[in-house]
Design a protein around this motif. Structure first.
Motif, PDB file in Angstrom:
ATOM      1  N   HIS A   1       3.886  -5.701   3.417  1.00 44.23           N
ATOM      2  CA  HIS A   1       2.427  -5.809   3.317  1.00 44.23           C
ATOM      3  C   HIS A   1       2.032  -6.346   1.945  1.00 44.23           C
ATOM      4  N   ASN A   2       2.665  -5.832   0.890  1.00 41.54           N
ATOM      5  CA  ASN A   2       2.381  -6.322  -0.467  1.00 41.54           C
ATOM      6  C   ASN A   2       2.705  -7.807  -0.594  1.00 41.54           C
ATOM      7  N   ARG A   3       3.868  -8.202  -0.082  1.00 43.77           N
ATOM      8  CA  ARG A   3       4.294  -9.596  -0.205  1.00 43.77           C
ATOM      9  C   ARG A   3       3.347 -10.528   0.553  1.00 43.77           C
ATOM     10  N   GLU A   4       2.837 -10.052   1.687  1.00 43.68           N
ATOM     11  CA  GLU A   4       1.875 -10.859   2.439  1.00 43.68           C
ATOM     12  C   GLU A   4       0.619 -11.096   1.607  1.00 43.68           C
ATOM     13  N   HIS A   5       0.190 -10.067   0.870  1.00 43.27           N
ATOM     14  CA  HIS A   5      -0.950 -10.215  -0.028  1.00 43.27           C
ATOM     15  C   HIS A   5      -0.649 -11.265  -1.099  1.00 43.27           C
ATOM     16  N   PHE A   6       0.512 -11.151  -1.735  1.00 44.46           N
ATOM     17  CA  PHE A   6       0.873 -12.091  -2.798  1.00 44.46           C
ATOM     18  C   PHE A   6       0.904 -13.529  -2.259  1.00 44.46           C
ATOM     19  N   ASP A   7       1.556 -13.715  -1.117  1.00 39.36           N
ATOM     20  CA  ASP A   7       1.699 -15.060  -0.568  1.00 39.36           C
ATOM     21  C   ASP A   7       0.342 -15.645  -0.183  1.00 39.36           C
ATOM     22  N   ARG A   8      -0.509 -14.818   0.388  1.00 41.17           N
ATOM     23  CA  ARG A   8      -1.821 -15.312   0.815  1.00 41.17           C
ATOM     24  C   ARG A   8      -2.670 -15.750  -0.368  1.00 41.17           C
ATOM     25  N   HIS A   9      -2.489 -15.092  -1.501  1.00 36.61           N
ATOM     26  CA  HIS A   9      -3.284 -15.410  -2.684  1.00 36.61           C
ATOM     27  C   HIS A   9      -2.559 -16.367  -3.634  1.00 36.61           C
ATOM     28  N   GLY A  10      -1.350 -16.809  -3.269  1.00 43.61           N
ATOM     29  CA  GLY A  10      -0.610 -17.736  -4.118  1.00 43.61           C
ATOM     30  C   GLY A  10      -0.143 -17.127  -5.421  1.00 43.61           C
ATOM     31  N   VAL A  11       0.212 -15.836  -5.377  1.00 45.82           N
ATOM     32  CA  VAL A  11       0.666 -15.117  -6.570  1.00 45.82           C
ATOM     33  C   VAL A  11       2.186 -14.985  -6.532  1.00 45.82           C
ATOM     34  N   LEU A  12       2.848 -15.428  -7.580  1.00 44.37           N
ATOM     35  CA  LEU A  12       4.290 -15.213  -7.716  1.00 44.37           C
ATOM     36  C   LEU A  12       4.507 -13.867  -8.408  1.00 44.37           C
ATOM     37  N   ALA A  13       5.260 -12.970  -7.762  1.00 40.99           N
ATOM     38  CA  ALA A  13       5.498 -11.629  -8.295  1.00 40.99           C
ATOM     39  C   ALA A  13       6.953 -11.479  -8.704  1.00 40.99           C
ATOM     40  N   ILE A  14       7.173 -11.132  -9.964  1.00 43.37           N
ATOM     41  CA  ILE A  14       8.524 -11.014 -10.527  1.00 43.37           C
ATOM     42  C   ILE A  14       8.735  -9.593 -11.028  1.00 43.37           C
TER      43      ILE A  14
END
Length: 280
Positions: A49-62
């Motif tokens: 669910h978190n990754r879907e949020h990141f991908d939808r908003h174009g956020v790279l999470a490291i």
């Protein structure tokens, strides 16, 4: 270990195993012995669910992982100085107590959410999800998650991020990848930090550290850098840019989570759940 550090049950998922929680009992009604597996499943569900949020908003999470004192926060400060004018950066900080690291990041003009885990020695996807409520993902290009300083547990938990970066300070010894294989096997990038100390330390060989990583069948890049020498950060910054291009191109980027690490979290789990249920 886990019966004292509390790493199986965290403040964010404890409600699942307390009295009345969905994981308190099995379908047959007996006290759950499958709770750990269920918690990990719930964590993975939240991570997706978190990754879907990141991908939808174009956020790279490291996700940054290391032992305490390896220089994670200093690296973040130097990275903000180097690319903070071109990329909108935010940070989630994980520590057992204090907001010290978040305050350092905020002093750079970057939003930082502090997660204090209490006794839990790693972050989990539920904690990260709660922290996201304090961030505006529409105004973020790059999110760093600074995990709790620990060379064991963080590697076993998907947070919904895209890549794992494991830091190893040259003051720690070049044999750490061999001693702590799970977290180095989980690395999508290994950074040998505080390399300026190599001038005065004669018992750390970067080539040996890299060889130990390769012995784990991990082909991840191993970069040597020092925040005191900004020119040494160039390969690190280039790696970030490469990952960002992959993310924006819609590539499905996943970290190298190590499921075998879950076995490290079984000891003492039953006692933790019983203690929570006895608590008022």
């Amino acid at each position: 270990m886990c019966d004292t550090c509390g790493c199986s049950i965290t403040p964010a998922n404890a409600h699942l195993v307390k009295a009345g929680g969905t994981l308190e009992r099995t379908a047959e009604g007996r006290a759950s012995v499958e709770v750990l597996t269920s918690l990990l499943h719930e964590n993975d569900h939240q991570a997706a669910h978190n990754r879907e949020h990141f991908d939808r908003h174009g956020v790279l999470a490291i996700n940054l992982m290391s032992s305490p004192g390896s220089g994670k926060t200093s690296l973040l400060e130097a990275t903000i100085d180097a690319i903070g004018d071109s990329l909108r950066i935010a940070v989630i900080e994980g520590d057992l107590e204090t907001e010290n690291d978040a305050l350092r990041i905020r002093a750079k003009g970057v939003p930082a959410v502090q997660i204090t885990t209490g006794s839990a020695c790693h972050l989990d996807a539920h904690m990260v999800h709660e922290a996201l409520h304090a961030l505006d993902l529409d105004n973020i290009d790059l999110l760093f998650i600074e995990n709790v300083g620990n060379l064991v547990c963080p590697a076993s938990f998907d947070l919904g991020h895209h890549a794992n970066v494991t830091l190893l300070s040259v003051t720690e010894g070049d044999d750490k990848p061999a001693k702590y294989p799970v977290i180095f096997r989980a690395a999508d990038l290994v950074l040998l930090t505080k390399s300026d100390f190599l001038e005065v330390i004669d018992d750390f060989d970067p080539a040996k550290a890299q060889a130990h990583v390769r012995e784990l069948a991990n082909p991840a890049e191993v970069l040597t850098l020092s925040v005191r020498r900004p020119d040494s950060l160039s390969p690190w910054l280039a790696w970030i840019e490469q990952q960002r291009h992959r993310n924006l191109a819609g590539e499905d980027i996943r970290p190298q989570i190590q499921p075998d690490g879950a076995s490290l979290h079984t000891a003492g789990f039953k006692d933790q759940a019983q203690e929570l249920n006895r608590a008022p």
